[in-house]
Write a protein that holds these residues in place. Sequence first.
Motif, mmCIF file in Angstrom:
data_model
loop_
_atom_site.group_PDB
_atom_site.id
_atom_site.type_symbol
_atom_site.label_atom_id
_atom_site.label_comp_id
_atom_site.label_asym_id
_atom_site.label_seq_id
_atom_site.Cartn_x
_atom_site.Cartn_y
_atom_site.Cartn_z
ATOM 1 N N VAL A 1 55.746 23.264 41.506
ATOM 2 C CA VAL A 1 56.190 24.280 40.542
ATOM 3 C C VAL A 1 56.076 25.669 41.165
ATOM 4 O O VAL A 1 56.939 26.520 40.947
ATOM 5 C CB VAL A 1 55.392 24.189 39.224
ATOM 6 C CG1 VAL A 1 55.669 25.367 38.316
ATOM 7 C CG2 VAL A 1 55.703 22.890 38.506
ATOM 8 N N GLY A 2 55.042 25.895 41.969
ATOM 9 C CA GLY A 2 54.860 27.197 42.602
ATOM 10 C C GLY A 2 55.876 27.512 43.681
ATOM 11 O O GLY A 2 56.108 28.673 43.997
ATOM 12 N N ALA B 1 51.816 29.332 38.683
ATOM 13 C CA ALA B 1 51.830 27.865 38.679
ATOM 14 C C ALA B 1 50.406 27.326 38.622
ATOM 15 O O ALA B 1 50.141 26.323 37.943
ATOM 16 C CB ALA B 1 52.546 27.338 39.912
#
Length: 155
Positions: A91-92, A120
């Motif tokens: 996600v990051g 994230a």
Amino acid sequence: MDNRQAIGSWLSGPRAAAEEAGADFGYRGEQLGLPESGPGSIARPGRRLAALAVDWGLCLLIAYGLITDGYGQATGNWALAVFFIVSVLTVGTLGFTPGKRLFGLRVLVLDTGTVNPLRALLRTALLCVALPALIWDRDGRGLHDRLARTVEVRI
């Protein structure tokens, strides 16, 4: 209002009762400036839960096969650790996990559109606690998304 309507109103919930009384809530994501449907609209809870189940299954499989070599309490604990690492990293950097990608979802920051690793990290830490993910606002965002100032949308 007859008795059947008064007794049955609690089944629909407070939102339905308020809408019946004339309140206009709009659609999910309207206050955030997102479209009502299609790409960029708020992700529905069913897709979000399905993506979470896929991600959890993959992490459980990794923990079972590579770390604990058998199923037990340690497998669930390791699966949570793997889930945390995979979620923060994917996600990051990409904006989605494998499960989110499979179901056509993406995590965005409301201001910039891209998720940085610190957001994230915060979002995933709150998601792993589980309680913030169970508290939703009227747009369907969990408390973990609100605190990280993110939103999960359809691709």
